[in-house]
Design a protein around this motif. Structure first.
Motif, PDB file in Angstrom:
ATOM      1  N   ALA A  97      -4.459 -12.064   9.902  1.00 56.28           N
ATOM      2  CA  ALA A  97      -4.022 -12.137   8.564  1.00 56.28           C
ATOM      3  C   ALA A  97      -4.279 -11.452   8.087  1.00 56.28           C
ATOM      4  N   TYR A  98      -5.816 -10.806   8.098  1.00 57.44           N
ATOM      5  CA  TYR A  98      -5.655  -8.962   7.421  1.00 57.44           C
ATOM      6  C   TYR A  98      -5.092  -8.401   8.639  1.00 57.44           C
ATOM      7  N   SER A  99      -4.737  -8.066   9.331  1.00 57.71           N
ATOM      8  CA  SER A  99      -3.760  -6.634   9.825  1.00 57.71           C
ATOM      9  C   SER A  99      -2.419  -7.013   9.066  1.00 57.71           C
ATOM     10  N   GLU A 100      -1.723  -8.551   9.060  1.00 58.01           N
ATOM     11  CA  GLU A 100      -0.793  -8.465   8.201  1.00 58.01           C
ATOM     12  C   GLU A 100      -0.537  -7.972   6.984  1.00 58.01           C
ATOM     13  N   LEU A 101      -1.852  -8.233   6.404  1.00 56.61           N
ATOM     14  CA  LEU A 101      -1.945  -8.199   4.353  1.00 56.61           C
ATOM     15  C   LEU A 101      -1.125  -6.137   4.522  1.00 56.61           C
ATOM     16  N   ARG A 102      -2.032  -5.844   5.528  1.00 58.23           N
ATOM     17  CA  ARG A 102      -1.800  -4.146   5.999  1.00 58.23           C
ATOM     18  C   ARG A 102      -0.708  -3.380   5.646  1.00 58.23           C
ATOM     19  N   ARG A 103       0.540  -4.376   6.386  1.00 55.81           N
ATOM     20  CA  ARG A 103       2.096  -4.072   6.332  1.00 55.81           C
ATOM     21  C   ARG A 103       2.646  -4.532   4.917  1.00 55.81           C
ATOM     22  N   VAL A 104       1.935  -4.525   3.762  1.00 55.64           N
ATOM     23  CA  VAL A 104       2.470  -4.556   2.333  1.00 55.64           C
ATOM     24  C   VAL A 104       2.568  -3.183   2.271  1.00 55.64           C
ATOM     25  N   GLN A 105       3.959  -2.628   2.371  1.00 60.11           N
ATOM     26  CA  GLN A 105       4.387  -1.038   2.802  1.00 60.11           C
ATOM     27  C   GLN A 105       5.350  -1.008   2.059  1.00 60.11           C
ATOM     28  N   CYS A 106       5.313   0.294   0.570  1.00 60.06           N
ATOM     29  CA  CYS A 106       6.246   0.879   0.230  1.00 60.06           C
ATOM     30  C   CYS A 106       6.100  -0.097  -1.202  1.00 60.06           C
ATOM     31  N   PRO A 107       5.217  -0.674  -1.692  1.00 62.42           N
ATOM     32  CA  PRO A 107       5.626  -1.438  -2.441  1.00 62.42           C
ATOM     33  C   PRO A 107       6.018  -1.699  -3.685  1.00 62.42           C
ATOM     34  N   SER A 108       6.941  -0.271  -3.769  1.00 58.05           N
ATOM     35  CA  SER A 108       7.612   0.008  -5.144  1.00 58.05           C
ATOM     36  C   SER A 108       9.170  -0.832  -4.557  1.00 58.05           C
ATOM     37  N   LYS A 109       9.215  -1.350  -3.881  1.00 53.76           N
ATOM     38  CA  LYS A 109       9.881  -1.810  -3.080  1.00 53.76           C
ATOM     39  C   LYS A 109       9.427  -3.645  -3.192  1.00 53.76           C
ATOM     40  N   LEU A 110       8.964  -4.082  -3.351  1.00 52.95           N
ATOM     41  CA  LEU A 110       8.004  -5.606  -3.614  1.00 52.95           C
ATOM     42  C   LEU A 110       8.304  -5.359  -4.677  1.00 52.95           C
ATOM     43  N   ALA A 111       9.093  -7.073  -5.407  1.00 51.29           N
ATOM     44  CA  ALA A 111       8.872  -7.468  -6.944  1.00 51.29           C
ATOM     45  C   ALA A 111       6.833  -7.737  -7.224  1.00 51.29           C
ATOM     46  N   PHE A 112       6.649  -7.280  -7.737  1.00 49.59           N
ATOM     47  CA  PHE A 112       4.901  -6.911  -8.125  1.00 49.59           C
ATOM     48  C   PHE A 112       4.611  -8.463  -8.159  1.00 49.59           C
ATOM     49  N   SER A 113       5.347  -9.803  -8.411  1.00 49.53           N
ATOM     50  CA  SER A 113       4.661 -10.652  -8.621  1.00 49.53           C
ATOM     51  C   SER A 113       3.781 -11.066  -6.592  1.00 49.53           C
ATOM     52  N   ALA A 114       5.531 -10.809  -5.902  1.00 48.81           N
ATOM     53  CA  ALA A 114       4.305 -10.953  -3.821  1.00 48.81           C
ATOM     54  C   ALA A 114       3.766 -10.060  -4.009  1.00 48.81           C
ATOM     55  N   LEU A 115       3.800  -8.391  -4.560  1.00 57.74           N
ATOM     56  CA  LEU A 115       1.886  -8.233  -4.209  1.00 57.74           C
ATOM     57  C   LEU A 115       0.978  -8.655  -4.720  1.00 57.74           C
ATOM     58  N   SER A 116       1.478  -8.932  -6.519  1.00 52.11           N
ATOM     59  CA  SER A 116       0.238  -9.853  -6.835  1.00 52.11           C
ATOM     60  C   SER A 116      -0.217 -11.144  -6.093  1.00 52.11           C
ATOM     61  N   ASN A 117       0.686 -11.787  -6.014  1.00 45.15           N
ATOM     62  CA  ASN A 117      -0.048 -12.993  -4.908  1.00 45.15           C
ATOM     63  C   ASN A 117      -0.683 -12.492  -3.296  1.00 45.15           C
ATOM     64  N   ALA A 118      -0.293 -11.496  -3.146  1.00 43.29           N
ATOM     65  CA  ALA A 118      -0.589 -11.260  -2.010  1.00 43.29           C
ATOM     66  C   ALA A 118      -2.650 -10.468  -2.187  1.00 43.29           C
ATOM     67  N   ALA A 119      -2.656  -9.642  -3.052  1.00 44.23           N
ATOM     68  CA  ALA A 119      -3.401  -9.176  -3.328  1.00 44.23           C
ATOM     69  C   ALA A 119      -4.429 -10.134  -4.332  1.00 44.23           C
ATOM     70  N   TYR A 120      -3.871 -11.641  -4.495  1.00 44.22           N
ATOM     71  CA  TYR A 120      -4.904 -12.639  -4.858  1.00 44.22           C
ATOM     72  C   TYR A 120      -5.355 -13.375  -3.423  1.00 44.22           C
ATOM     73  N   LEU A 121      -4.350 -12.989  -2.100  1.00 41.49           N
ATOM     74  CA  LEU A 121      -4.592 -13.304  -1.498  1.00 41.49           C
ATOM     75  C   LEU A 121      -6.149 -13.051  -0.268  1.00 41.49           C
ATOM     76  N   TYR A 122      -6.032 -11.425  -0.343  1.00 43.64           N
ATOM     77  CA  TYR A 122      -6.862 -10.552  -0.585  1.00 43.64           C
ATOM     78  C   TYR A 122      -8.276 -10.884  -1.064  1.00 43.64           C
ATOM     79  N   GLU A 123      -7.794 -10.678  -1.749  1.00 39.94           N
ATOM     80  CA  GLU A 123      -9.245 -11.432  -2.878  1.00 39.94           C
ATOM     81  C   GLU A 123      -9.992 -12.456  -1.921  1.00 39.94           C
ATOM     82  N   ARG A 124      -9.331 -13.312  -2.379  1.00 36.81           N
ATOM     83  CA  ARG A 124     -10.301 -14.554  -1.463  1.00 36.81           C
ATOM     84  C   ARG A 124     -10.428 -14.586   0.128  1.00 36.81           C
ATOM     85  N   MET A 125      -9.408 -13.757   0.413  1.00 35.28           N
ATOM     86  CA  MET A 125     -10.710 -13.442   2.429  1.00 35.28           C
ATOM     87  C   MET A 125     -11.810 -12.897   2.295  1.00 35.28           C
TER      88      MET A 125
END
Lengths: 53, 619
Positions: free
Chosen positions: B29-57
């Protein structure tokens, strides 16, 4: 379900919610619409109004 | 194919990570989170959801500590909320193997935090402070009476004072955001025309910030970022009026990428080498099929011009100190032909430090290039138009940065490489200017070495010359650069930043020395650093705080020259004992037995390293 029932539902949560909703429905909510979101019903109403526009 | 890739870098990272975590596959799961690349292409909401998941982990099942290359304490000082920003910044830092501990002051207390030496900020003791100012905090009125210059000078004075306080009290790196401009100014065009107009004043302040910056300060050029994301996304009235968030949520990814690039630079994690593919990356078409004449490259073909533009950018990277190499599946003769015979080529063969053209997997080519150049795998960035090749390198070499372009078009390839900001540094030094030449000369040296019978013979024919002196103003930024990023020949890996180095130089209890190396092939510049400080418990002994040699000067016997200069200096200062410390890191195994080789004996084996000593009485 309203903001007063859910302690985690603060203004930051509202803005995150609005962002996801905007993304999902391809709409844009205005400042006053966002300010009026108090519960799920008012959120749904804001979405409906924006889609009709 | 393309939409698949989009999925991979869109919400998939988050959904996959969440699913893996639910199945108990935490490290996956941690490796998968590292794949969040080029975030400017991601909607902020997706990035922010991933960020909250990372915090919980992180809170429940933190990853193995040695997965992090650096730990860093970071304070985000802003008059606006930090609730959206910090989780995302921490997630992006994880992509770069950095564990960020973050601090943000209570709402609306910026000045108190900086001026009051008992504030939470100083208790937190950050390594890096980001001063995220914006036009509202500047409190510049729409029109200043009298001359604008005095308003500008007053504001600059105030900013400079903050920097100095931070430097004196915690000696941290400061990243100062320059000011953005209000989205609506009643004075319209006059706001920039009148000497006291707000736009004119803010512009003048921005222009002066780099000029008054003290050594620990870097100014992040916010106007460039606003221009990039667009004023409409930057100024988001809903976010501001509802939650006091500025800039707009959709602008956050780009802003944080820029901040993070400077954080990487501070921590010595700047990338050094860019490896590029050839066909449909440097030029349009496949040279092995269509020949040199059939390639799209250069005017008047618009697509050809776009490839030229990409090459121009790469050449500029090379001039600022980034090493360029080619990795292509091709026949070597075909691959060379455009460099030799196509007049649209901006890049020449001599601009490259590696030409890996064969049919082997690209990951193994990058691995052997890393060995040849004596650089770590995580110094590399890889650019290729083919999704398959990018995935292969990502899977085999997780430390390599592999930007994900929006499409295979040359303009998107260029954007992908630029948006990653992999090559940001805090200064531009002579060594950066000479890096390419110096690595080229190294290649020639290895040919000589192969042809020489013994190491001794090789060193003799090399004609090594070493100059050295104590750190001074003109050499300090290069020394700081080496201290920040030298990994392999580095006994203690103590990452003193510039303010700390200034402190060390300023005391009588220390001896510092830089070493500049030259040989018949060229000038390596400053490649060695020694810092010795008087030991706490015994005034006649020196503890060797730092001993490092840049990887490109290894195997030349530079360490022997350094050792003899250290011995001479010690004698001159009446020192009778040297204490050496070896602190193991992920990459410095090659110096594990360095002190014993010099005749030191072990005195203690502690958690923070092995201690050695050498008595000088009998030498």
């Amino acid at each position: 379900m309203s903001k007063s029932d859910i302690p985690e539902w603060d203004s930051v949560a509202t803005v995150r919610l609005v962002l996801s909703v905007e993304q999902e429905f391809g709409i844009h909510l205005s400042t006053d619409q966002v300010a009026d979101i108090r519960d799920v019903a008012s959120l749904v109403q804001a979405i409906e109004t924006s889609i009709k526009r | 194919m393309m939409s698949d890739n989009k999925q991979l870098y869109g919400p998939r990272g988050f959904d996959m990570a969440r699913q893996l975590r639910a199945e108990g596959l935490i490290s996956e799961a941690y490796s998968e989170l590292r794949r969040v690349q080029c975030p400017s292409k991601l909607a902020f909401s997706a990035l922010s959801n991933a960020a909250y998941l990372y915090e919980r982990m992180l809170a429940k099942t933190p990853p193995d500590n040695n997965l992090f290359k650096r730990r860093c304490r970071l304070a985000w000082i802003s008059s606006t909320t930090s609730e959206f920003i910090l989780p995302v910044l921490r997630l992006l830092a994880w992509r770069d193997f950095i564990l960020l501990d973050c601090y943000a002051p209570p709402f609306d207390s910026v000045d108190r935090e900086i001026y009051d030496d008992q504030s939470g900020l100083y208790k937190f003791k950050p390594d890096i402070v980001i001063l995220a100012d914006n036009w509202r905090d500047s409190r510049i009125p729409a029109i200043s009476s009298g001359v604008g210059e005095s308003v500008v000078a007053g504001k600059l004075q105030q900013i400079l004072q903050r920097w100095k306080l931070l430097e004196e009290r915690i000696g941290c790196r400061v990243i100062q955001h320059s000011f953005d401009f209000p989205p609506n100014d009643a004075y319209g065009n006059l706001a920039g025309m009148l000497s006291g107009g707000r736009m004119g004043v803010l512009r003048a302040i921005n222009a002066s910030l780099p000029k008054i910056a003290i050594p620990n300060v870097t100014v992040l050029q916010i106007d460039e970022i606003v221009a990039r994301v667009g004023a409409e996304r930057w100024h988001d009235s809903v976010a501001w009026f509802s939650t006091r968030q500025h800039p707009g949520l959709k602008a956050i990814p780009d802003l944080l990428e820029a901040d993070l690039a400077l954080i990487r630079a501070t921590l010595g994690l700047t990338k050094k080498v860019l490896v590029v593919d050839l066909d449909n990356t440097l030029w349009g078409g496949v040279v092995g099929e269509s020949g040199v004449g059939g390639l799209r490259l250069g005017a008047p073909d618009p697509v050809g011009e776009a490839y030229s533009e990409l090459q121009r950018y790469l050449l500029e990277l090379k001039e600022r100190g980034v090493l360029l190499a080619v990795c292509s599946k091709n026949n070597e003769v075909d691959a060379r032909a455009p460099f030799e015979n196509h007049n649209g080529m901006t890049l020449k063969l001599e601009d490259l430090v590696g030409f890996m053209v064969n049919w082997e997997p690209k990951s193994s080519n990058i691995r052997s290039l890393a060995e040849q150049l004596n650089l770590g795998i995580d110094s590399f960035v890889f650019l290729d138009d083919q999704g398959y090749e990018r995935e292969e390198v990502r899977a085999e070499l997780p430390g390599v940065a592999v930007p994900e372009p929006d499409s295979e078009h040359p303009t998107d390839l260029l954007k992908a490489i630029h948006d990653g900001r992999w090559f940001e540094t805090l200064a531009f030094t002579d060594e950066d200017r000479r890096r390419h030449e110096s690595y080229k000369a190294n290649a020639e040296r290895s040919v000589l070495q192969k042809n020489s019978g013994s190491l001794a013979e090789f060193l003799k024919t090399l004609g090594l010359r070493v100059d050295s002196a104590e750190f001074d103003e003109s050499t300090l930024s290069r020394v700081a650069q080496l201290v920040g990023k030298t990994n392999q020949f580095n006994l203690t890996s103590r990452r003193h930043d510039l303010p700390r180095l200034l402190q060390i130089v300023g005391t009588e209890r220390s001896w510092t020395q830089w070493y500049r190396v030259r040989d018949r092939f060229g000038d390596y510049g400053i490649v060695g650093v020694l810092i010795a400080t008087v030991a706490d418990n015994y005034a006649k002994s020196w503890e060797i705080d730092t001993w490092l040699i840049s990887c490109r000067a290894l195997g030349r016997g530079v360490e022997d020259v350094m050792f003899s200069s250290l011995l001479k200096a010690a004698k001159r200062c009446g020192i009778t004992r040297l204490i050496g410390i070896y602190k193991p890191s992920e990459k410095n195994v090659q110096v594990a037995d360095f002190y014993p080789r010099l005749g030191f004996s072990v005195v203690a084996d502690q958690d923070n390293g092995t201690y050695y000593q050498l008595d000088l009485g009998d030498r």
